[in-house]
Design an enzyme around this catalytic site. Structure first.
Site, mmCIF file in Angstrom:
data_model
loop_
_atom_site.group_PDB
_atom_site.id
_atom_site.type_symbol
_atom_site.label_atom_id
_atom_site.label_comp_id
_atom_site.label_asym_id
_atom_site.label_seq_id
_atom_site.Cartn_x
_atom_site.Cartn_y
_atom_site.Cartn_z
ATOM 1 N N ASP A 21 0.874 -1.097 0.098
ATOM 2 C CA ASP A 21 0.097 -0.106 -0.150
ATOM 3 C C ASP A 21 0.813 1.277 -0.027
ATOM 4 O O ASP A 21 1.597 1.393 0.867
ATOM 5 C CB ASP A 21 -0.926 -0.126 1.311
ATOM 6 C CG ASP A 21 -1.991 1.052 0.929
ATOM 7 O OD1 ASP A 21 -2.163 1.616 -0.082
ATOM 8 O OD2 ASP A 21 -2.672 1.200 2.162
ATOM 9 N N ASP A 115 -2.908 2.461 -6.151
ATOM 10 C CA ASP A 115 -1.891 2.311 -4.878
ATOM 11 C C ASP A 115 -1.778 1.450 -4.081
ATOM 12 O O ASP A 115 -0.770 1.252 -3.061
ATOM 13 C CB ASP A 115 -1.938 3.470 -4.494
ATOM 14 C CG ASP A 115 -3.232 3.940 -3.662
ATOM 15 O OD1 ASP A 115 -4.239 2.839 -3.994
ATOM 16 O OD2 ASP A 115 -3.459 4.346 -2.360
ATOM 17 N N GLU A 116 -2.637 0.225 -4.503
ATOM 18 C CA GLU A 116 -2.402 -1.101 -3.579
ATOM 19 C C GLU A 116 -2.628 -2.227 -4.401
ATOM 20 O O GLU A 116 -3.272 -2.361 -5.464
ATOM 21 C CB GLU A 116 -3.469 -0.945 -2.552
ATOM 22 C CG GLU A 116 -4.652 -0.984 -2.733
ATOM 23 C CD GLU A 116 -5.513 -0.845 -1.394
ATOM 24 O OE1 GLU A 116 -5.209 -1.728 -0.476
ATOM 25 O OE2 GLU A 116 -6.634 -0.122 -1.329
#
Length: 377
Positions: A21, A115-116
């Site tokens: 993350d 983003d993860e």
């Protein structure tokens, strides 16, 4: 944190899952590219009275600013908050760089957003020797390539790995091997469980459930009686059990977009022009993804925040942008004249064919990979 016995208790190899993350991703990209923003409270999003925070830097989070918060509320909590406009083309490019780094270590990558992502590193692709070292190598490479930081959770299933990645943020790592899993989950507040929002958390509190241990003390039958089919998930999660596979091909179920307006829309002309503008944006995304779909859904949020959706499905693919727009306008026409001003409008194409992205219909268990037995946590 290595648990040798976990590898020998059965013939099946122990899964190693990493959840990566990025730390305050959008805001961190802006601070990276604009040195004058570093160390200052930053919010990505609009500063107007109808604006919403898309992301907040850690400096802003100290004041309680968070994503999805109305901009006026964020400004009230942090008077020195600096708003910057989003640059999604930049965020997407950074996300592409990050996923290239993931691919150096595994073919089993399940992106959740820009983003993860979950990574199944059960197979030691580079012979590094442990899932923890793989996670550290990925974090170091991300820092080197992007000049950004990422946090990681390393565990034997997706549920715990995701929680663990948040444990030592920012720029941290948390490793939970199988022997520690049940105790780790037992110690967690139930609001850390995925899917437990404020309302469910309040209901659990009324039932005397505050921690994972409290959940684990309940029978599956009792949990299903109180929470429906979700009770079975809670029963297993409270025991540190999650058999979901990392799915490298997440099939996207819809492509859409929406816009919030600075001033409420009232007239038919205003509403139809607003819909056309959203159609233009969404159809560009549809063409970019080479998508085909059968269902058009119109979303309207009124000035009092009451929200409605209306949908229409065909027994064939929507043939072109004109037909997509026409169906949207028919759905909109059913709501005109409006009794309340419209503050947001969106349109979505769903029932898609062959488009990969944020959603998944892939069956559990696909993509399993043979492993090297010596690979540890």
């Amino acid at each position: 944190m290595v648990c040798m016995s976990d590898e020998t208790e059965s013939d099946a190899p122990q899964r190693k899952i990493i959840h990566i993350d990025m730390d305050a991703f959008f805001a961190s990209v802006e601070q990276r590219d604009h040195p004058e923003l570093r160390g200052k409270p930053v919010a990505v999003g609009g500063s107007s009275k109808r604006g919403v925070v898309a992301a907040a830097s850690y400096e802003a989070r100290k004041f309680g600013v968070k994503s999805a918060m109305p901009s006026v509320t964020a400004q009230r909590r942090c008077p020195d908050l600096i708003f910057v406009k989003h640059r999604f083309e930049v965020y997407r490019e950074v996300s592409r760089q990050i996923r290239e780094i993931f691919a150096e270590h595994t073919d089993l990558i399940e992106p959740l957003s820009l983003d993860e992502a979950y990574l199944d590193v059960t197979e030691d692709k580079q012979g590094i020797g442990s899932a923890t070292l793989v996670a550290e190598a990925i974090r170091a490479r991300i820092r080197e390539v992007t000049r950004l930081t990422a946090s990681a959770g390393v565990s034997y299933n997706k549920f715990i790995a995701k929680i663990a990645s948040d444990q030592n943020k920012p720029d941290g790592i948390c490793v939970i091997p199988p022997r520690r899993g049940p105790a780790f989950v037992a110690s967690l507040p139930v609001r850390r469980f995925h899917g437990v929002g404020p309302r469910t958390g309040e209901k659990m509190a009324r039932l005397g459930i505050e921690t994972g241990a409290d959940l684990a003390a309940k029978t599956e039958e009792w949990l299903c009686e109180k929470f429906g089919s979700w009770g079975s998930y809670l029963y297993l999660a409270a025991r540190g059990i999650d058999d979901r596979a990392v799915k490298p091909n997440r099939i996207r179920k819809s492509i859409g977009g929406e816009r919030t307006y600075g001033e409420d829309k009232w007239t038919e002309t205003e509403l139809r022009e607003a819909l056309d503008a959203v159609v233009d944006i969404v159809w560009e995304r549809i063409e970019k993804n080479e998508a085909r779909g059968r269902t058009v859904t119109l979303k309207i949020k009124f000035a009092d925040f009451v929200q409605i959706t209306r949908a229409r499905s065909l027994d064939r693919w929507i043939k072109d942008k004109q037909e997509f727009a026409e169906i949207g306008h028919v759905l909109l026409g059913d709501q005109i004249p409006v009794a309340k001003g419209v503050r947001l409008m969106g349109i979505t194409l769903s029932a898609l064919e062959g488009v990969h992205g944020e959603e998944s219909d892939v069956e559990e268990g696909e993509g399993a990979t043979p492993v090297q037995p010596a690979f540890q946590f």
